[in-house]
Design an enzyme around this catalytic site. Structure first.
Site, PDB file in Angstrom:
ATOM      1  N   HIS A  25     -10.239  -0.949  -0.246  1.00 17.14           N
ATOM      2  CA  HIS A  25      -9.470  -0.421   0.892  1.00 17.14           C
ATOM      3  C   HIS A  25      -9.758  -1.289   2.113  1.00 17.14           C
ATOM      4  O   HIS A  25     -10.897  -1.677   2.352  1.00 17.14           O
ATOM      5  CB  HIS A  25      -9.890   1.034   1.145  1.00 17.14           C
ATOM      6  CG  HIS A  25      -9.164   1.680   2.269  1.00 17.14           C
ATOM      7  ND1 HIS A  25      -7.803   1.926   2.234  1.00 17.14           N
ATOM      8  CD2 HIS A  25      -9.581   2.120   3.475  1.00 17.14           C
ATOM      9  CE1 HIS A  25      -7.431   2.494   3.361  1.00 17.14           C
ATOM     10  NE2 HIS A  25      -8.497   2.632   4.134  1.00 17.14           N
ATOM     11  N   ASN A  26      -8.702  -1.612   2.888  1.00 13.01           N
ATOM     12  CA  ASN A  26      -8.867  -2.507   4.045  1.00 13.01           C
ATOM     13  C   ASN A  26      -9.626  -3.774   3.642  1.00 13.01           C
ATOM     14  O   ASN A  26     -10.561  -4.203   4.323  1.00 13.01           O
ATOM     15  CB  ASN A  26      -9.594  -1.804   5.197  1.00 13.01           C
ATOM     16  CG  ASN A  26      -8.781  -0.675   5.797  1.00 13.01           C
ATOM     17  OD1 ASN A  26      -7.567  -0.615   5.643  1.00 13.01           O
ATOM     18  ND2 ASN A  26      -9.439   0.238   6.483  1.00 13.01           N
ATOM     19  N   GLU A  55      -5.942  -4.307  -0.934  1.00 15.75           N
ATOM     20  CA  GLU A  55      -4.990  -3.796   0.045  1.00 15.75           C
ATOM     21  C   GLU A  55      -4.596  -4.891   1.031  1.00 15.75           C
ATOM     22  O   GLU A  55      -5.446  -5.641   1.507  1.00 15.75           O
ATOM     23  CB  GLU A  55      -5.606  -2.616   0.813  1.00 15.75           C
ATOM     24  CG  GLU A  55      -4.609  -1.962   1.746  1.00 15.75           C
ATOM     25  CD  GLU A  55      -5.178  -0.743   2.457  1.00 15.75           C
ATOM     26  OE1 GLU A  55      -4.399   0.190   2.683  1.00 15.75           O
ATOM     27  OE2 GLU A  55      -6.378  -0.722   2.775  1.00 15.75           O
ATOM     28  N   ASP A  57      -2.351  -4.966   4.476  1.00 15.44           N
ATOM     29  CA  ASP A  57      -1.564  -4.262   5.497  1.00 15.44           C
ATOM     30  C   ASP A  57      -0.749  -5.289   6.270  1.00 15.44           C
ATOM     31  O   ASP A  57      -1.313  -6.105   7.012  1.00 15.44           O
ATOM     32  CB  ASP A  57      -2.483  -3.517   6.473  1.00 15.44           C
ATOM     33  CG  ASP A  57      -3.178  -2.323   5.831  1.00 15.44           C
ATOM     34  OD1 ASP A  57      -2.820  -1.965   4.703  1.00 15.44           O
ATOM     35  OD2 ASP A  57      -4.082  -1.762   6.472  1.00 15.44           O
ATOM     36  N   HIS A  70      -5.416  -4.285  10.590  1.00 14.65           N
ATOM     37  CA  HIS A  70      -5.431  -2.823  10.592  1.00 14.65           C
ATOM     38  C   HIS A  70      -4.662  -2.369  11.817  1.00 14.65           C
ATOM     39  O   HIS A  70      -5.095  -2.572  12.942  1.00 14.65           O
ATOM     40  CB  HIS A  70      -6.882  -2.322  10.622  1.00 14.65           C
ATOM     41  CG  HIS A  70      -7.024  -0.912  10.181  1.00 14.65           C
ATOM     42  ND1 HIS A  70      -7.306   0.105  11.050  1.00 14.65           N
ATOM     43  CD2 HIS A  70      -6.915  -0.343   8.957  1.00 14.65           C
ATOM     44  CE1 HIS A  70      -7.371   1.247  10.380  1.00 14.65           C
ATOM     45  NE2 HIS A  70      -7.139   1.006   9.105  1.00 14.65           N
ATOM     46  N   GLU A 104       0.806  -2.444   2.186  1.00 17.00           N
ATOM     47  CA  GLU A 104       1.226  -1.429   3.150  1.00 17.00           C
ATOM     48  C   GLU A 104       2.164  -2.147   4.106  1.00 17.00           C
ATOM     49  O   GLU A 104       1.748  -3.003   4.883  1.00 17.00           O
ATOM     50  CB  GLU A 104      -0.004  -0.876   3.882  1.00 17.00           C
ATOM     51  CG  GLU A 104       0.304   0.345   4.699  1.00 17.00           C
ATOM     52  CD  GLU A 104      -0.955   0.931   5.318  1.00 17.00           C
ATOM     53  OE1 GLU A 104      -1.077   0.851   6.554  1.00 17.00           O
ATOM     54  OE2 GLU A 104      -1.795   1.460   4.574  1.00 17.00           O
ATOM     55  N   LYS A 153       2.421  -3.497  -5.560  1.00 20.69           N
ATOM     56  CA  LYS A 153       2.602  -2.045  -5.380  1.00 20.69           C
ATOM     57  C   LYS A 153       2.849  -1.828  -3.900  1.00 20.69           C
ATOM     58  O   LYS A 153       2.057  -2.282  -3.066  1.00 20.69           O
ATOM     59  CB  LYS A 153       1.315  -1.339  -5.846  1.00 20.69           C
ATOM     60  CG  LYS A 153       1.249   0.130  -5.530  1.00 20.69           C
ATOM     61  CD  LYS A 153       0.003   0.740  -6.145  1.00 20.69           C
ATOM     62  CE  LYS A 153      -1.241   0.577  -5.332  1.00 20.69           C
ATOM     63  NZ  LYS A 153      -1.466   1.607  -4.344  1.00 20.69           N
TER      64      LYS A 153
END
Length: 154
Positions: A25-26, A55, A57, A70, A104, A153
């Protein structure tokens, strides 16, 4: 590390959804999620440590170049292109099983097109462009089928 621990001793022919996947994550952050530096090298580190889902973003950046950071914080920004190049370089050094990019997406259509262009250019044949029907998870390909592939994804 013990070379014997690198061997996979289980059936890798089942649908992808039958497995626990080491995820990050991140991934891009080198420290806390409010003030720290975003670094492409963090992807190299986690992929070599066995992570198979990272991930990313994505946000609109200057000059039409999407960036990774982030959102709504003071973390630094890195170019999406640099992240993709780092993932491409390190994805399959320690193991051949698929890597999932958990994107994301906060980008405009124009910068989403740029992301798609980079994915195709940088990953080439490694990018899995096949589609699966989401109706039946038993139809998903297996980790064995997806060796050496990058999955997206969103």
């Amino acid at each position: 590390s013990n070379p014997l621990h690198r061997q996979v001793h289980q059936d890798m022919q089942q649908p992808l959804c039958h497995y626990f996947i080491a995820s990050s994550h991140n991934t891009y952050l080198s420290g806390d999620q409010l003030l720290s530096q975003s670094r492409a090298e963090m992807y190299a580190r986690v992929l070599q440590a066995g992570c198979r889902c990272v991930e990313v973003d994505c946000w609109d950046g200057p000059d039409g170049e999407p960036v990774v950071h982030h959102g709504y914080t003071l973390t630094s920004k890195i170019l999406f292109r640099d992240v993709a190049e780092t993932i491409n370089k390190y994805a399959f050094i320690k193991n051949e099983f698929p890597v999932i990019l958990s994107i994301e997406n906060h980008c405009s259509i124009q910068q989403q097109k740029k992301i798609a262009q980079y994915l195709k250019e940088i990953f080439g044949d490694k990018l899995d462009l096949s589609s699966v029907s989401t109706g039946d998870p038993r139809q998903l390909p297996s980790p064995q089928d997806l060796k050496g592939k990058i999955l997206v994804k969103v």
